[in-house]
Design a protein around this motif. Structure first.
Motif, PDB file in Angstrom:
ATOM      1  N   LEU A  88       2.857   7.510 -21.198  1.00 49.38           N
ATOM      2  CA  LEU A  88       2.672   6.380 -20.292  1.00 49.38           C
ATOM      3  C   LEU A  88       2.060   5.180 -21.024  1.00 49.38           C
ATOM      4  O   LEU A  88       2.512   4.044 -20.868  1.00 49.38           O
ATOM      5  N   LEU A  89       1.061   5.432 -21.866  1.00 47.71           N
ATOM      6  CA  LEU A  89       0.437   4.361 -22.632  1.00 47.71           C
ATOM      7  C   LEU A  89       1.429   3.730 -23.604  1.00 47.71           C
ATOM      8  O   LEU A  89       1.476   2.505 -23.758  1.00 47.71           O
ATOM      9  N   ARG A  90       2.235   4.558 -24.265  1.00 44.53           N
ATOM     10  CA  ARG A  90       3.266   4.026 -25.167  1.00 44.53           C
ATOM     11  C   ARG A  90       4.246   3.130 -24.426  1.00 44.53           C
ATOM     12  O   ARG A  90       4.647   2.081 -24.927  1.00 44.53           O
ATOM     13  N   ARG A  91       4.646   3.547 -23.231  1.00 44.38           N
ATOM     14  CA  ARG A  91       5.600   2.777 -22.446  1.00 44.38           C
ATOM     15  C   ARG A  91       4.984   1.434 -22.031  1.00 44.38           C
ATOM     16  O   ARG A  91       5.641   0.397 -22.097  1.00 44.38           O
ATOM     17  N   VAL A  92       3.727   1.455 -21.627  1.00 48.34           N
ATOM     18  CA  VAL A  92       3.050   0.217 -21.241  1.00 48.34           C
ATOM     19  C   VAL A  92       2.963  -0.739 -22.427  1.00 48.34           C
ATOM     20  O   VAL A  92       3.255  -1.929 -22.313  1.00 48.34           O
TER      21      VAL A  92
ATOM     22  N   VAL B 191       4.810  -4.407 -22.673  1.00 47.56           N
ATOM     23  CA  VAL B 191       4.042  -5.630 -22.911  1.00 47.56           C
ATOM     24  C   VAL B 191       4.593  -6.381 -24.127  1.00 47.56           C
ATOM     25  O   VAL B 191       4.750  -7.607 -24.097  1.00 47.56           O
ATOM     26  N   VAL B 192       4.923  -5.671 -25.188  1.00 50.74           N
ATOM     27  CA  VAL B 192       5.494  -6.302 -26.380  1.00 50.74           C
ATOM     28  C   VAL B 192       6.825  -6.967 -26.046  1.00 50.74           C
ATOM     29  O   VAL B 192       7.095  -8.103 -26.457  1.00 50.74           O
ATOM     30  N   VAL B 193       7.665  -6.306 -25.288  1.00 48.37           N
ATOM     31  CA  VAL B 193       8.957  -6.874 -24.896  1.00 48.37           C
ATOM     32  C   VAL B 193       8.752  -8.126 -24.047  1.00 48.37           C
ATOM     33  O   VAL B 193       9.404  -9.155 -24.263  1.00 48.37           O
ATOM     34  N   LEU B 194       7.843  -8.087 -23.106  1.00 45.02           N
ATOM     35  CA  LEU B 194       7.573  -9.257 -22.272  1.00 45.02           C
ATOM     36  C   LEU B 194       7.052 -10.437 -23.092  1.00 45.02           C
ATOM     37  O   LEU B 194       7.446 -11.580 -22.873  1.00 45.02           O
ATOM     38  N   LEU B 195       6.173 -10.159 -24.036  1.00 47.71           N
ATOM     39  CA  LEU B 195       5.666 -11.231 -24.901  1.00 47.71           C
ATOM     40  C   LEU B 195       6.778 -11.834 -25.752  1.00 47.71           C
ATOM     41  O   LEU B 195       6.834 -13.049 -25.939  1.00 47.71           O
ATOM     42  N   ALA B 196       7.661 -11.012 -26.281  1.00 50.15           N
ATOM     43  CA  ALA B 196       8.776 -11.520 -27.093  1.00 50.15           C
ATOM     44  C   ALA B 196       9.705 -12.387 -26.249  1.00 50.15           C
ATOM     45  O   ALA B 196      10.129 -13.467 -26.682  1.00 50.15           O
ATOM     46  N   VAL B 197      10.017 -11.954 -25.046  1.00 53.33           N
ATOM     47  CA  VAL B 197      10.877 -12.740 -24.163  1.00 53.33           C
ATOM     48  C   VAL B 197      10.198 -14.057 -23.796  1.00 53.33           C
ATOM     49  O   VAL B 197      10.828 -15.116 -23.801  1.00 53.33           O
ATOM     50  N   ALA B 198       8.905 -14.000 -23.507  1.00 51.33           N
ATOM     51  CA  ALA B 198       8.174 -15.223 -23.179  1.00 51.33           C
ATOM     52  C   ALA B 198       8.185 -16.210 -24.340  1.00 51.33           C
ATOM     53  O   ALA B 198       8.374 -17.412 -24.144  1.00 51.33           O
ATOM     54  N   LEU B 199       8.018 -15.720 -25.572  1.00 56.49           N
ATOM     55  CA  LEU B 199       8.062 -16.590 -26.742  1.00 56.49           C
ATOM     56  C   LEU B 199       9.432 -17.228 -26.909  1.00 56.49           C
ATOM     57  O   LEU B 199       9.542 -18.425 -27.178  1.00 56.49           O
ATOM     58  N   LEU B 200      10.484 -16.456 -26.731  1.00 58.60           N
ATOM     59  CA  LEU B 200      11.840 -17.008 -26.837  1.00 58.60           C
ATOM     60  C   LEU B 200      12.095 -18.060 -25.764  1.00 58.60           C
ATOM     61  O   LEU B 200      12.663 -19.120 -26.046  1.00 58.60           O
ATOM     62  N   LEU B 201      11.695 -17.792 -24.530  1.00 54.19           N
ATOM     63  CA  LEU B 201      11.879 -18.771 -23.469  1.00 54.19           C
ATOM     64  C   LEU B 201      11.081 -20.035 -23.724  1.00 54.19           C
ATOM     65  O   LEU B 201      11.572 -21.148 -23.536  1.00 54.19           O
TER      66      LEU B 201
END
Length: 174
Positions: free
Chosen positions: A4-8, A12-22
């Motif tokens: 569960l911790l790994r998934r979280v 979070v890393v995926v969301l940060l990467a998408v936010a940076l690209l946007l």
């Protein structure tokens, strides 16, 4: 580490990467291939006179101001002050723009651009900060090595950060 911790952490890393690209796209850091647009080049012609600021690597080791340079221009000629941009912790920045009746800033001339589609992390483009001679007189452009926040006059660590490393360019317009 639990699944569960790994998934979280992964999410979070995926969301940060998408936010940076946007953010980078909305700020115009790269072009939209579907629209056929490209990041603008700033100016098409190179300045008639160029002065290079000391290399970032050398300036980082400097302990005192660099000797001043002198330049003579005719009204209408342009001066390019060569420097490097990018996301570095310390760069050359213009700390005193001189007399606006003698020199006018802009637009810059990009010598070695960074890729804009997609943006290249850590790329440091080389460019000429350009000034146009407007009227007769003498003025001085002063560049400081550091960053504008840490090297402001009231900064607490100004001396330790070597904010006294400067380069001046005296410009005379006839």
């Amino acid at each position: 580490m639990t699944p569960l911790l790994r998934r979280v952490i992964r999410d979070v890393v995926v969301l940060l990467a998408v936010a940076l690209l946007l953010l980078s796209y909305s700020a115009g850091w790269w072009s939209d291939p579907a629209a056929g647009t490209a990041a603008p080049m700033v100016t098409a012609t190179r300045p008639e006179t160029e002065v290079a600021l000391p290399a970032v690597a050398a300036a980082g080791d400097a302990t005192e101001p660099y000797p001043p340079s002198t330049v003579s221009l005719a009204v209408g000629q342009r001066l390019g002050v060569r420097t490097t941009g990018g996301a570095l912790s310390k760069l050359w920045y213009l700390s005193s723009a001189g007399d606006g009746a003698v020199l006018q800033s802009g637009p810059d001339f990009v010598l070695t651009p960074c890729s804009t589609n997609p943006p290249v992390p850590g790329c440091a483009p080389e460019f000429d900060r350009t000034f146009t001679a407007l009227g007769a007189g003498t003025t001085t452009l002063t560049w400081a090595f550091g960053n504008a926040w840490d090297c402001r006059p009231d900064a607490p660590n100004r001396a330790e950060l070597r904010c006294d490393v400067t380069k001046s360019i005296q410009v005379t317009v006839h």
